[in-house]
Design a protein around this motif. Structure first.
Motif, mmCIF file in Angstrom:
data_model
loop_
_atom_site.group_PDB
_atom_site.id
_atom_site.type_symbol
_atom_site.label_atom_id
_atom_site.label_comp_id
_atom_site.label_asym_id
_atom_site.label_seq_id
_atom_site.Cartn_x
_atom_site.Cartn_y
_atom_site.Cartn_z
ATOM 1 N N THR A 119 26.363 49.421 49.690
ATOM 2 C CA THR A 119 26.586 50.363 48.598
ATOM 3 C C THR A 119 28.017 50.137 48.117
ATOM 4 N N ILE A 120 28.397 50.784 47.015
ATOM 5 C CA ILE A 120 29.663 50.428 46.371
ATOM 6 C C ILE A 120 30.898 50.694 47.212
ATOM 7 N N ALA A 121 30.761 51.472 48.317
ATOM 8 C CA ALA A 121 31.943 51.783 49.136
ATOM 9 C C ALA A 121 32.521 50.537 49.794
ATOM 10 N N PHE A 122 31.699 49.478 49.958
ATOM 11 C CA PHE A 122 32.163 48.334 50.734
ATOM 12 C C PHE A 122 33.084 47.423 49.927
ATOM 13 N N GLY A 123 34.124 46.936 50.607
ATOM 14 C CA GLY A 123 34.972 45.904 50.036
ATOM 15 C C GLY A 123 36.230 46.402 49.392
ATOM 16 N N MET A 124 36.378 47.723 49.291
ATOM 17 C CA MET A 124 37.551 48.274 48.611
ATOM 18 C C MET A 124 38.821 47.954 49.394
ATOM 19 N N GLY A 125 39.736 47.239 48.756
ATOM 20 C CA GLY A 125 41.004 46.934 49.413
ATOM 21 C C GLY A 125 40.963 45.740 50.349
ATOM 22 N N ILE A 126 39.785 45.142 50.542
ATOM 23 C CA ILE A 126 39.697 43.989 51.446
ATOM 24 C C ILE A 126 40.380 42.786 50.805
ATOM 25 N N ASP A 127 41.171 42.080 51.581
ATOM 26 C CA ASP A 127 41.875 40.908 51.072
ATOM 27 C C ASP A 127 41.148 39.605 51.396
ATOM 28 N N LYS A 128 39.913 39.686 51.865
ATOM 29 C CA LYS A 128 39.160 38.481 52.235
ATOM 30 C C LYS A 128 39.095 37.558 51.027
ATOM 31 N N SER A 129 39.787 36.430 51.134
ATOM 32 C CA SER A 129 39.991 35.582 49.956
ATOM 33 C C SER A 129 38.865 34.598 49.708
ATOM 34 N N ASN A 130 37.965 34.410 50.713
ATOM 35 C CA ASN A 130 36.949 33.368 50.563
ATOM 36 C C ASN A 130 35.548 33.922 50.290
ATOM 37 N N VAL A 131 35.472 35.094 49.647
ATOM 38 C CA VAL A 131 34.174 35.568 49.159
ATOM 39 C C VAL A 131 33.855 34.729 47.920
ATOM 40 N N ARG A 132 32.770 33.972 47.978
ATOM 41 C CA ARG A 132 32.482 33.016 46.906
ATOM 42 C C ARG A 132 31.574 33.577 45.823
ATOM 43 N N TRP A 133 30.823 34.637 46.151
ATOM 44 C CA TRP A 133 29.933 35.187 45.123
ATOM 45 C C TRP A 133 29.672 36.677 45.355
ATOM 46 N N ILE A 134 29.340 37.349 44.239
ATOM 47 C CA ILE A 134 28.954 38.758 44.252
ATOM 48 C C ILE A 134 27.630 38.877 43.508
ATOM 49 N N ILE A 135 26.682 39.604 44.095
ATOM 50 C CA ILE A 135 25.422 39.881 43.397
ATOM 51 C C ILE A 135 25.289 41.393 43.241
#
Length: 703
Positions: A287-303
């Motif tokens: 759900t939309i709560a995930f990922g806020m503020g995360i600095d993980k730089s190697n996320v290659r895609w969002i669906i």
């Protein structure tokens, strides 16, 4: 504080963050903060907002207090700073009394540069909220303070007291997404009306934008992921149930995916997030709560499995991809069912009219037949003249044709149904369906029944959506989403007005054979990037930190291209600072040298060269000098050789008492393989190298 010149800033930027130059308006922002002026920063996700307060913190005498919205994300931020050689900690309600007291101690003793805290925990820090200890206040995700924003959090409302109680301490508020109304609200709510504003370009050119109709979403997503093996991604869903179901379906297809939503326990969410950050889990369905503020730089895609409720939320969520600047992808599935559900969500809310207007803009973006990036950027007041060339509309422009007859058939059907039926029933009438819903109401007797049977159900849906977009008919959301005519309808029905429609775009499909070959090729590839990625993962496992905190994918790509083999060459790589050179440089350069040798001579085990020199009686120091490697690399070779049964005496590198300490720690920590927990358990009194040697000896004894 002595005057700080550009040279000082660049020196810290390189030594602590590994970069040779500033991006966007970073330098101006940092200089503004160091001049103790209040600052508002609107900068795209991945644009380097954190450096705007982390670098000034290295120059201030006191601490920089960072307000961050989610407890679970503070550890990630603090680990990132520590990996760059910057002292930092966090304070929140999940800590024990002893841990909280330790935070107070390091603040009072000025042993840390930055302290992260959730707004809810600020009241517990009353004792240190004065200028003796605090030199700067950074408020991250500042849009949370505004009820105009897309992610309003009531706990942010109290933050105005910070400026009122610490009037001489500069406040820097940062966010990736804030329209003009939200910007004004942020400044007013934080009591910093005269703050200098820095608004950077919202354009993230490296993210390809794509929208598809929501047909067979799971199948489409499965194919999308299979074409991108080993890549991290996030799939956003509207409901908790959808995250659970989608993660389960992907897992059944052999794809490593986990759900993440507020219904899980804190421990479950923290564990899932930690696994994703450390590359142990490839995909999160959230759900939309995930990922806020995360600095993980190697996320290659969002669906986006479902359509977001506004463009701010969409922009922020796609911004979690490609933070390292490498090519990334944002795929959005669009359906009217989502629009209907979102309208129900916002019905009777406090600012319903604003939310409905924002949803309408999101819908227009999804249905666009012009460059999507132009629409996205114009929403934030940024205009570009040229089409972006990196969205689905630019890459595959829609083909228009004269759809007047199709429009007349559709509008006639709506007229004869007296505006009492939703889109699905209208299509069934046009196609001459014989289901109960049609026959029970005698719709088979209508003059328009079956006049469009040659057109598929999906194509009719495509055409009707366009007729709605062009104003020739409308959806009455307040009347069970029925389709109704508008004042424009008669122009088509009676006045001969022409209607242009676009041809539905078919999503290209790979044959199973092609997909299988593609996967096989990827899995057997022995590229230098893959070798460096695996080395990064191993080191991250040992240190119990996220892999991207060691080096980003962008840095690994540059290492792959440049192949540095000396300290000077390695330090010249973007993302490599002095500390990372000292800690990781040796092993990465060794991997690069080994790769080059293997390519020249065929595969050869480099550890055997170390073993040969060891048998000749050379010390670890001498072997390292002769081979041009770091001593820690030689120790890792000896550990590997020892486990393989070679004649290696590791006992001479560790005394009996230290080995007993490690053995005692192992009894407590059990099957833990990471080195960092041992390092912390042993109160940082035993080096990582000694721990590695001790664990290797103990492992051999159990074999």
């Amino acid at each position: 504080m002595e005057p700080i010149v550009e040279k000082d800033l660049l020196q810290k930027l390189k030594s602590n963050f590994g970069y040779d130059s500033f991006r966007l308006e970073q330098q101006k922002i940092i200089e503004n903060v160091l001049a103790k002026k209040d600052t508002l920063v609107i900068m795209p996700t991945g644009g380097g907002k954190s450096i705007c307060f982390q670098l000034p913190a290295l120059f201030f005498e006191g601490i920089t207090l960072v307000i961050s919205p989610l407890i679970a994300l503070m550890k990630d931020q603090v680990d990132s700073l520590k990996a760059n050689g910057i002292s930092a900690t966090y304070f929140n309600s999940s800590q024990t009394e002893e841990e909280q007291q330790h935070v107070f101690d390091v603040i009072v003793n000025k042993e840390v540069r930055l302290v992260y805290v959730a707004p809810e925990s600020l009241q517990l820090l009353q004792n240190i909220l004065h200028q003796n200890y605090i030199s700067c206040i950074a408020i991250d995700e500042a849009h949370c303070i505004s009820s105009w924003g897309h992610d309003f959090r009531p706990s942010y409302k109290q933050l105005a007291f910070l400026k009122k109680s610490l009037p001489d301490v500069p406040v820097i508020a940062l966010t990736a997404t804030a329209d003009k109304a939200t910007q004004e609200d942020i400044l007013e709510q934080l009591a910093i009306p005269n703050a200098t504003r820095f608004i950077s370009s919202f354009n993230r050119e490296n993210i390809a934008l794509e929208v598809r109709p929501a047909n067979d979403r799971v199948q489409q997503i499965t194919k999308f992921i299979n074409r991108r093996p080993n890549e991290s991604g996030i799939i956003y869903c509207l409901s908790r149930k959808a995250t659970e179901q989608l993660a389960a379906k992907l897992s059944q297809s052999g794809i490593d995916a986990r759900p993440y939503h507020a219904g899980l326990s804190f421990e479950e969410r923290a564990e899932t997030q930690e696994s994703f950050i450390k590359d142990d889990v490839q995909i999160i369905c959230a759900t939309i709560a995930f990922g806020m503020g995360i600095d993980k730089s190697n996320v290659r895609w969002i669906i986006h499995y479902n359509m977001p409720k506004n463009i701010e939320g969409y922009y922020q969520e796609i911004g979690r991809a490609g933070r390292d600047g490498l090519p990334s992808h944002a795929l959005l599935f669009h359906s009217y069912a989502d629009v209907i559900q979102l309208r129900q969500f916002i019905a009777n809310t406090a600012n319903q009219e604003v939310q409905e207007a924002k949803l309408e803009r999101m819908k227009q973006f999804s249905e666009a037949t012009v460059c999507r990036r132009k629409i996205l950027l114009s929403y934030f007041g940024e205009l570009i003249e040229e089409n972006c060339g990196n969205c689905d509309v630019c890459k595959n422009p829609p083909q228009f044709f004269d759809g007047t007859v199709i429009a007349q058939k559709a509008l006639s059907a709506i007229y004869r149904l007296q505006g009492k039926e939703a889109m699905g029933t209208v299509i069934d009438v046009l196609r001459g369906a014989q289901n109960a819903a049609i026959l029970d109401k005698n719709y088979q007797l209508l003059k328009t029944y079956g006049v469009g049977k040659e057109i598929s159900w999906r194509d009719w849906q495509h055409y009707l959506i366009q007729l709605v977009n062009q104003g020739f008919c409308q959806i009455a959301f307040h009347l069970n989403n029925t389709l109704q005519l508008t004042e424009f309808s008669e122009k088509v029905l009676f006045n001969g007005e022409k209607v242009e429609l676009t041809t539905p775009i078919e999503i290209s499909k790979e044959s199973p054979k092609q997909e299988k070959v593609s996967k096989k090729k990827t899995s057997t590839s022995n590229t230098l990037f893959e070798r460096l990625r695996k080395l990064r993962y191993r080191i991250a496992e040992e240190e119990n930190i996220a892999a991207y905190l060691i080096f980003s994918d962008a840095t690994l790509r540059e290492l792959e291209i440049q192949r540095p083999q000396t300290d000077e060459e390695f330090l010249a790589i973007s993302g490599v600072g002095q500390r990372k050179l000292e800690v990781y440089g040796g092993e990465f350069m060794e991997e690069i040298k080994t790769f080059i040798k293997e390519k020249k001579k065929g595969k050869k085990d480099t550890t055997l060269e170390t073993y040969k020199l060891y048998q000749e009686g050379l010390s670890v120091e001498d072997i390292a000098i002769q081979r041009g490697l770091k001593e820690q690399t030689i120790f890792s070779h000896l550990a590997k050789l020892y486990l393989e049964g070679k004649d290696i005496s590791l006992d001479k590198f560790i005394d009996a008492n230290t080995l007993k300490l490690i053995q005692s720690a192992k009894k407590v920590l059990g099957n833990e393989t990471a080195l960092k927990p041992y390092f912390e358990f042993l109160k940082e009194e035993v080096s990582y190298e000694q721990i590695r040697i001790g664990l290797t000896i103990l492992q051999k004894k159990t074999l």
